[in-house]
Design a protein around this motif. Sequence first.
Motif, PDB file in Angstrom:
ATOM      1  N   ARG A  19       0.834  -1.201   0.000  1.00  0.00           N
ATOM      2  CA  ARG A  19       0.000   0.000   0.000  1.00  0.00           C
ATOM      3  C   ARG A  19       0.865   1.245   0.000  1.00  0.00           C
ATOM      4  NH1 ARG A  19      -4.810  -0.429   4.137  1.00  0.00           N
ATOM      5  NH2 ARG A  19      -5.657   1.053   2.677  1.00  0.00           N
ATOM      6  N   PHE A  20       0.310   2.327  -0.498  1.00  0.00           N
ATOM      7  CA  PHE A  20       0.934   3.654  -0.464  1.00  0.00           C
ATOM      8  C   PHE A  20       2.267   3.699  -1.201  1.00  0.00           C
ATOM      9  CE2 PHE A  20      -1.397   3.040   3.586  1.00  0.00           C
ATOM     10  CZ  PHE A  20      -2.488   3.835   3.285  1.00  0.00           C
ATOM     11  N   GLY A  21       2.426   2.884  -2.237  1.00  0.00           N
ATOM     12  CA  GLY A  21       3.626   2.930  -3.051  1.00  0.00           C
ATOM     13  C   GLY A  21       4.821   2.167  -2.510  1.00  0.00           C
ATOM     14  N   PHE A  22       4.654   1.476  -1.396  1.00  0.00           N
ATOM     15  CA  PHE A  22       5.758   0.691  -0.850  1.00  0.00           C
ATOM     16  C   PHE A  22       5.915  -0.609  -1.622  1.00  0.00           C
ATOM     17  CE2 PHE A  22       4.802   3.306   2.873  1.00  0.00           C
ATOM     18  CZ  PHE A  22       6.073   3.693   3.244  1.00  0.00           C
ATOM     19  N   ARG A  23       7.153  -1.078  -1.719  1.00  0.00           N
ATOM     20  CA  ARG A  23       7.458  -2.390  -2.301  1.00  0.00           C
ATOM     21  C   ARG A  23       8.119  -3.219  -1.223  1.00  0.00           C
ATOM     22  NH1 ARG A  23       6.995  -3.094  -7.610  1.00  0.00           N
ATOM     23  NH2 ARG A  23       8.637  -4.630  -7.793  1.00  0.00           N
ATOM     24  N   PHE A  24       7.800  -4.496  -1.228  1.00  0.00           N
ATOM     25  CA  PHE A  24       8.354  -5.397  -0.222  1.00  0.00           C
ATOM     26  C   PHE A  24       9.012  -6.590  -0.884  1.00  0.00           C
ATOM     27  CE2 PHE A  24       5.137  -3.098   2.092  1.00  0.00           C
ATOM     28  CZ  PHE A  24       5.707  -2.912   3.332  1.00  0.00           C
ATOM     29  N   ARG A  25      10.150  -6.980  -0.356  1.00  0.00           N
ATOM     30  CA  ARG A  25      10.766  -8.251  -0.717  1.00  0.00           C
ATOM     31  C   ARG A  25      10.245  -9.271   0.283  1.00  0.00           C
ATOM     32  NH1 ARG A  25      15.774  -4.982  -1.665  1.00  0.00           N
ATOM     33  NH2 ARG A  25      15.748  -4.710  -3.915  1.00  0.00           N
ATOM     34  N   VAL A  26       9.821 -10.406  -0.227  1.00  0.00           N
ATOM     35  CA  VAL A  26       9.228 -11.442   0.616  1.00  0.00           C
ATOM     36  C   VAL A  26      10.217 -12.599   0.734  1.00  0.00           C
ATOM     37  CG1 VAL A  26       7.247 -12.962   0.936  1.00  0.00           C
ATOM     38  CG2 VAL A  26       6.953 -10.765  -0.231  1.00  0.00           C
ATOM     39  N   PHE A  27      10.410 -13.068   1.964  1.00  0.00           N
ATOM     40  CA  PHE A  27      11.360 -14.133   2.235  1.00  0.00           C
ATOM     41  C   PHE A  27      10.715 -15.261   3.026  1.00  0.00           C
ATOM     42  CE2 PHE A  27      13.800 -10.249   1.830  1.00  0.00           C
ATOM     43  CZ  PHE A  27      14.872 -10.627   1.048  1.00  0.00           C
ATOM     44  N   ILE A  28      11.188 -16.476   2.785  1.00  0.00           N
ATOM     45  CA  ILE A  28      10.845 -17.621   3.623  1.00  0.00           C
ATOM     46  C   ILE A  28      11.645 -17.457   4.908  1.00  0.00           C
ATOM     47  CG2 ILE A  28      11.101 -20.124   3.872  1.00  0.00           C
ATOM     48  CD1 ILE A  28      10.769 -20.310   0.821  1.00  0.00           C
ATOM     49  N   THR A  29      11.063 -17.861   6.025  1.00  0.00           N
ATOM     50  CA  THR A  29      11.744 -17.752   7.319  1.00  0.00           C
ATOM     51  C   THR A  29      12.029 -19.142   7.882  1.00  0.00           C
ATOM     52  OG1 THR A  29       9.716 -17.770   8.627  1.00  0.00           O
ATOM     53  CG2 THR A  29      10.464 -15.626   7.803  1.00  0.00           C
ATOM     54  N   GLY A  30      12.638 -19.165   9.041  1.00  0.00           N
ATOM     55  CA  GLY A  30      12.908 -20.419   9.734  1.00  0.00           C
ATOM     56  C   GLY A  30      11.654 -21.073  10.289  1.00  0.00           C
ATOM     57  N   ASP A  31      10.558 -20.337  10.318  1.00  0.00           N
ATOM     58  CA  ASP A  31       9.267 -20.866  10.778  1.00  0.00           C
ATOM     59  C   ASP A  31       8.378 -21.033   9.553  1.00  0.00           C
ATOM     60  OD1 ASP A  31       6.664 -21.221  11.785  1.00  0.00           O
ATOM     61  OD2 ASP A  31       7.090 -19.986  13.543  1.00  0.00           O
ATOM     62  N   ASP A  32       7.975 -22.252   9.251  1.00  0.00           N
ATOM     63  CA  ASP A  32       7.177 -22.542   8.055  1.00  0.00           C
ATOM     64  C   ASP A  32       5.826 -21.839   8.035  1.00  0.00           C
ATOM     65  OD1 ASP A  32       9.148 -24.149   7.019  1.00  0.00           O
ATOM     66  OD2 ASP A  32       8.271 -25.997   7.790  1.00  0.00           O
ATOM     67  N   CYS A  39      10.695  -4.043   3.634  1.00  0.00           N
ATOM     68  CA  CYS A  39      10.427  -2.875   2.799  1.00  0.00           C
ATOM     69  C   CYS A  39      11.658  -2.534   1.965  1.00  0.00           C
ATOM     70  CB  CYS A  39      10.036  -1.702   3.683  1.00  0.00           C
ATOM     71  SG  CYS A  39       9.607  -0.217   2.759  1.00  0.00           S
ATOM     72  N   VAL A  40      11.468  -2.319   0.662  1.00  0.00           N
ATOM     73  CA  VAL A  40      12.570  -1.982  -0.239  1.00  0.00           C
ATOM     74  C   VAL A  40      13.080  -0.572   0.061  1.00  0.00           C
ATOM     75  CG1 VAL A  40      13.176  -1.556  -2.651  1.00  0.00           C
ATOM     76  CG2 VAL A  40      11.777  -3.538  -2.046  1.00  0.00           C
ATOM     77  N   GLN A  41      12.184   0.367   0.329  1.00  0.00           N
ATOM     78  CA  GLN A  41      12.571   1.752   0.555  1.00  0.00           C
ATOM     79  C   GLN A  41      13.268   1.956   1.899  1.00  0.00           C
ATOM     80  OE1 GLN A  41       9.614   0.745  -0.518  1.00  0.00           O
ATOM     81  NE2 GLN A  41       8.994   1.936  -2.280  1.00  0.00           N
ATOM     82  N   ASN A  42      12.992   1.110   2.874  1.00  0.00           N
ATOM     83  CA  ASN A  42      13.588   1.241   4.206  1.00  0.00           C
ATOM     84  C   ASN A  42      13.681  -0.151   4.813  1.00  0.00           C
ATOM     85  OD1 ASN A  42      14.265   1.684   6.853  1.00  0.00           O
ATOM     86  ND2 ASN A  42      12.725   3.266   7.217  1.00  0.00           N
ATOM     87  N   SER A  43      14.858  -0.762   4.717  1.00  0.00           N
ATOM     88  CA  SER A  43      15.002  -2.154   5.156  1.00  0.00           C
ATOM     89  C   SER A  43      14.890  -2.321   6.666  1.00  0.00           C
ATOM     90  CB  SER A  43      16.317  -2.741   4.652  1.00  0.00           C
ATOM     91  OG  SER A  43      17.402  -2.016   5.181  1.00  0.00           O
TER      92      SER A  43
END
Length: 69
Positions: A19-32, A39-43
């Motif tokens: 939302r609001f122009g944000f882009r997110f990188r999505v990752f698998i975690t240690g918890d299934d 957030c791409v703009q602010n990690s």
Amino acid sequence: MRPPACLQVKQFVAEVNGRFGFRFRVFITGDDRYYLFVCVQNSDITVPVRKADLRADVRAALRHGWGHR
């Protein structure tokens, strides 16, 4: 603030529009049960999201590694 060790990044899945122009990188975690959205703009903004809380179409897309380019 860092997420707990079980929610640390394991593997990149996709990049999605938020939302609001944000882009997110999505990752698998240690918890299934969780994805980690970074957030791409602010990690410094990291959001653990339960897979069960995602819409079915989004959950299926991420499971197949599909995102928004």
